[in-house]
Design a protein around this motif. Structure first.
Motif, PDB file in Angstrom:
ATOM      1  N   PRO A  69      -3.602   6.057  -4.762  1.00 19.22           N
ATOM      2  CA  PRO A  69      -4.587   6.955  -4.164  1.00 19.22           C
ATOM      3  C   PRO A  69      -5.058   8.006  -5.155  1.00 19.22           C
ATOM      4  O   PRO A  69      -4.319   8.417  -6.050  1.00 19.22           O
ATOM      5  CB  PRO A  69      -3.804   7.590  -3.000  1.00 19.22           C
ATOM      6  N   SER A 111      -8.190   1.795  -0.675  1.00 20.39           N
ATOM      7  CA  SER A 111      -7.629   0.483  -1.025  1.00 20.39           C
ATOM      8  C   SER A 111      -7.700  -0.428   0.196  1.00 20.39           C
ATOM      9  O   SER A 111      -7.507   0.032   1.328  1.00 20.39           O
ATOM     10  CB  SER A 111      -6.174   0.626  -1.473  1.00 20.39           C
ATOM     11  N   THR A 116      -7.065   6.389   3.220  1.00 19.52           N
ATOM     12  CA  THR A 116      -7.101   5.956   1.811  1.00 19.52           C
ATOM     13  C   THR A 116      -6.647   4.508   1.634  1.00 19.52           C
ATOM     14  O   THR A 116      -6.757   3.968   0.531  1.00 19.52           O
ATOM     15  CB  THR A 116      -6.194   6.845   0.945  1.00 19.52           C
ATOM     16  N   ALA A 117      -6.114   3.887   2.696  1.00 18.47           N
ATOM     17  CA  ALA A 117      -5.619   2.509   2.592  1.00 18.47           C
ATOM     18  C   ALA A 117      -5.830   1.785   3.913  1.00 18.47           C
ATOM     19  O   ALA A 117      -5.564   2.337   4.983  1.00 18.47           O
ATOM     20  CB  ALA A 117      -4.137   2.499   2.217  1.00 18.47           C
ATOM     21  N   LEU A 138       0.824  -1.212   0.000  1.00 17.54           N
ATOM     22  CA  LEU A 138       0.000   0.000   0.000  1.00 17.54           C
ATOM     23  C   LEU A 138       0.858   1.263   0.000  1.00 17.54           C
ATOM     24  O   LEU A 138       0.543   2.244  -0.684  1.00 17.54           O
ATOM     25  CB  LEU A 138      -0.942  -0.022   1.206  1.00 17.54           C
ATOM     26  N   HIS A 196       0.251   5.571  -1.048  1.00 15.51           N
ATOM     27  CA  HIS A 196      -0.584   5.989   0.079  1.00 15.51           C
ATOM     28  C   HIS A 196       0.307   6.564   1.184  1.00 15.51           C
ATOM     29  O   HIS A 196       1.384   6.035   1.475  1.00 15.51           O
ATOM     30  CB  HIS A 196      -1.404   4.809   0.603  1.00 15.51           C
ATOM     31  N   THR A 248      -6.845  -2.937  -4.536  1.00 15.33           N
ATOM     32  CA  THR A 248      -5.823  -1.950  -4.208  1.00 15.33           C
ATOM     33  C   THR A 248      -5.402  -1.181  -5.449  1.00 15.33           C
ATOM     34  O   THR A 248      -5.364  -1.741  -6.554  1.00 15.33           O
ATOM     35  CB  THR A 248      -4.583  -2.617  -3.573  1.00 15.33           C
TER      36      THR A 248
END
Length: 342
Positions: free
Chosen positions: A340, A276, A247-248, A184, A189, A337
């Protein structure tokens, strides 16, 4: 009047070794050698004995054989949690590996892994004549010196930390969490939010520690993690309250990831456009999630195989070395995934 009860008597007790010997035209000792898998019987005689066994429905007396060999070809399994995906897959793997090695298993579930509960489980399994024990307790229990395994009984530990005192087999939890978190970060991210499993879980603690260490090594902010209980429902509740700036997400198992994804969909957020998501376990259904879930694969079949291999080695050789065997984990990248949104 006299009644012949021989057929009824035979049906109750089953055919004897002497009857097999008489039908095959051999001695009882020869039948015994064939029943015990010994090789000092010529092929033609062995075939004749096996045909007689099948015709009469004869089954060798495993208890008597065990008295001779000192082996029962039975493995006890102590477990605390039957409901989690990982534990059930591990149990299935152990059962399969045991059967392939010619062993049966006896399952002994316990509610709470205290010394008292463990002692009762050990006693009951000993009474059922097992050759060794596999322990799947998924908790910080064997770290505690109060939990002591009985001496002389071979044992293998799964999904817990017993240090160098016992034989341990486990998936590489830390590496799996590192791969998930780094994936990630590599996508761009800024940081990764973590949905952890129960605090009592050894696996959850390992995954959380590795997630945090990976963020710290990258200089990324470490947000307070949310704590679930491995269930879809807990992931769903956490997803409903997921902060907007996230965001993850790395979830400690696929079921919590699934619940979280449902909550994000209900909130009108896109995956991976807005958030994600990575899971852990690679359950068969993960590729059918929407979108298909990026997750950490655990090779449960290999964990079961190595566990039984280690246990049988300990049964055969009491001077074996103890320690931990790590089964590698790997990241399976799917469509949940992405980079971003700018």
């Amino acid at each position: 009047m006299t009644t012949d009860t021989t057929p009824a008597t035979r049906s109750r007790r089953g055919p004897s070794m002497a009857e097999v010997a008489q039908l095959a035209g051999v001695s009882s000792q020869t039948v015994s050698r064939v029943a015990n898998g010994l090789t000092n019987v010529d092929a033609a005689t062995r075939d004749r004995v096996l045909v007689a066994m099948e015709e009469l429905g004869y089954r060798p007396n495993s208890a008597a054989r065990a008295l001779k060999t000192g082996r029962f070809h039975s493995i006890g399994v102590i477990m605390t949690t039957l409901s989690t995906y990982g534990n059930m897959r591990t149990l299935d793997a152990i059962a399969t590996a045991s059967a392939q090695a010619g062993y049966s298993i006896t399952l002994m579930p316990i509610a709470v892994p205290t010394q008292g509960e463990m002692a009762v489980a050990f006693t009951r399994l000993s009474e059922q004549a097992v050759d060794g024990i596999a322990i799947i307790i998924e908790a910080h229990t064997l770290d505690n010196s109060d939990i002591i395994l009985p001496p002389g009984l071979p044992a293998v530990i799964l999904d817990s930390d017993a240090g160098d005192r016992y034989t341990v087999v486990d998936a590489d939890q830390a590496e799996g969490a590192r791969l998930a978190t780094q994936h990630l970060l590599d996508l761009g991210h800024r940081t990764v939010f973590h949905v952890a499993g129960p605090e009592s879980s050894f696996s959850s603690a390992r995954r959380t520690a590795s997630w945090r260490a990976t963020l710290e090594a990258a200089g990324a902010p470490v947000l307070p993690q949310a704590v679930g209980d491995w269930t879809v429902e807990s992931g769903y509740r956490i997803g409903l309250d997921l902060p907007h700036e996230v965001t993850a997400v790395f979830a400690a198992n696929d079921q919590m990831a699934l619940g979280l994804m449902r909550a994000l969909h209900e909130r009108g957020l896109s995956i991976p456009g807005d958030v994600s998501v990575v899971g852990f376990d690679d359950m068969a259904e993960a590729q059918a999630f929407w979108p298909p879930l990026t997750t950490v694969h655990q090779d449960f079949a290999e964990i079961g195989r190595r566990s039984i291999q280690a246990l049988l080695h300990e049964i055969e050789d009491s001077t074996h070395e103890t320690g931990t065997t790590m089964v590698p984990t790997s990241l399976v990248v799917r469509e949940s995934t992405g980079v971003p949104r700018a």
